[in-house]
Design a protein around this motif. Structure first.
Motif, PDB file in Angstrom:
ATOM      1  N   THR A 110       0.707   6.380  -0.612  1.00 46.78           N
ATOM      2  CA  THR A 110       0.370   4.937  -0.881  1.00 46.78           C
ATOM      3  C   THR A 110       0.052   4.764  -2.595  1.00 46.78           C
ATOM      4  OG1 THR A 110      -0.811   4.784   1.242  1.00 46.78           O
ATOM      5  CG2 THR A 110      -1.516   3.334  -0.179  1.00 46.78           C
ATOM      6  N   GLU A 111      -1.052   5.343  -2.933  1.00 51.40           N
ATOM      7  CA  GLU A 111      -1.283   5.298  -4.338  1.00 51.40           C
ATOM      8  C   GLU A 111      -0.288   5.631  -5.422  1.00 51.40           C
ATOM      9  OE1 GLU A 111      -3.926   8.877  -3.307  1.00 51.40           O
ATOM     10  OE2 GLU A 111      -2.676   7.359  -2.328  1.00 51.40           O
ATOM     11  N   ASP A 115       3.105   2.552  -4.043  1.00 50.70           N
ATOM     12  CA  ASP A 115       2.524   1.393  -5.043  1.00 50.70           C
ATOM     13  C   ASP A 115       3.835   1.293  -6.231  1.00 50.70           C
ATOM     14  OD1 ASP A 115       1.119   1.255  -7.902  1.00 50.70           O
ATOM     15  OD2 ASP A 115      -0.029   0.300  -6.378  1.00 50.70           O
ATOM     16  N   HIS A 152      -4.817  -0.845  -1.646  1.00 45.04           N
ATOM     17  CA  HIS A 152      -3.424  -0.974  -1.930  1.00 45.04           C
ATOM     18  C   HIS A 152      -2.700  -2.052  -1.440  1.00 45.04           C
ATOM     19  CE1 HIS A 152      -3.915   2.398  -4.483  1.00 45.04           C
ATOM     20  NE2 HIS A 152      -2.903   2.224  -5.091  1.00 45.04           N
TER      21      HIS A 152
END
Length: 178
Positions: A110-111, A115, A152
């Motif tokens: 995710t990060e 992203d 996010h």
């Protein structure tokens, strides 16, 4: 009409290792199977991205894409070495060649890779839909994986992507029906 592709980022065996599995990996795989099957049924291209580094060594079992969502013959698999799926890869050229203007994005982490890839896709002019329940990460020292994912979703959804749940995604004739 915007031609759409499903982009599945870094869903590799190492992320499901029992010693340190990604948050809700089974839920992720279930959602990805739904998305991939639906895209294939609607003739929407599925592009896979595979990370390469010291942990994900090319050709080793941890590096392989998880067998439950493995690419079909002829589907594009992009090899990358940074969190940005476009950086020093053929992704942009392959998407342009297929006349893709809209990316539905899911995967890991995710990060980092999710992203960064979404922000880069946006800056390259793609319309982006983030499947908000089809990306994952691990707990950090300060935040739970769920908090990271929620954060996010909020940030990316405010500026860079449209947010949809897996059940809201409906592909039809090479495009996404919203």
């Amino acid at each position: 009409m915007q031609k759409t592709a499903l982009l599945v980022i870094d869903v590799q065996n190492a992320m499901f290792d029992e010693s340190c599995p990604i948050y809700d990996g089974e839920g992720l795989l279930k959602n990805l199977q739904v998305l991939i099957n639906q895209a294939r049924s609607a003739n929407v291209p599925v592009f896979f991205v595979q990370h390469n580094d010291e942990e994900f060594k090319f050709g080793t079992p941890p590096w392989e894409i998880h067998s439950s969502i493995a690419p079909n013959a002829g589907e594009v698999v992009i090899q990358k070495h940074t969190p940005d799926s476009f950086h020093e890869t053929e992704l942009h050229e392959k998407l342009k060649a297929a006349q893709i203007q809209h990316l539905v994005v899911a995967g890991n982490q995710t990060e980092y890779c999710v992203d960064t890839t979404i922000r880069r896709a946006f800056s390259l002019g793609y319309h982006v839909t983030l499947v908000k329940d089809a990306h994952r990460t691990w707990d950090s020292d300060s935040l739970s994986a769920k908090q990271i994912m929620d954060h996010h979703n909020q940030v990316l959804g405010n500026a860079f992507a449209t947010l949809k749940e897996t059940e809201e995604i409906q592909f039809s004739g090479e495009e996404l029906v919203i």
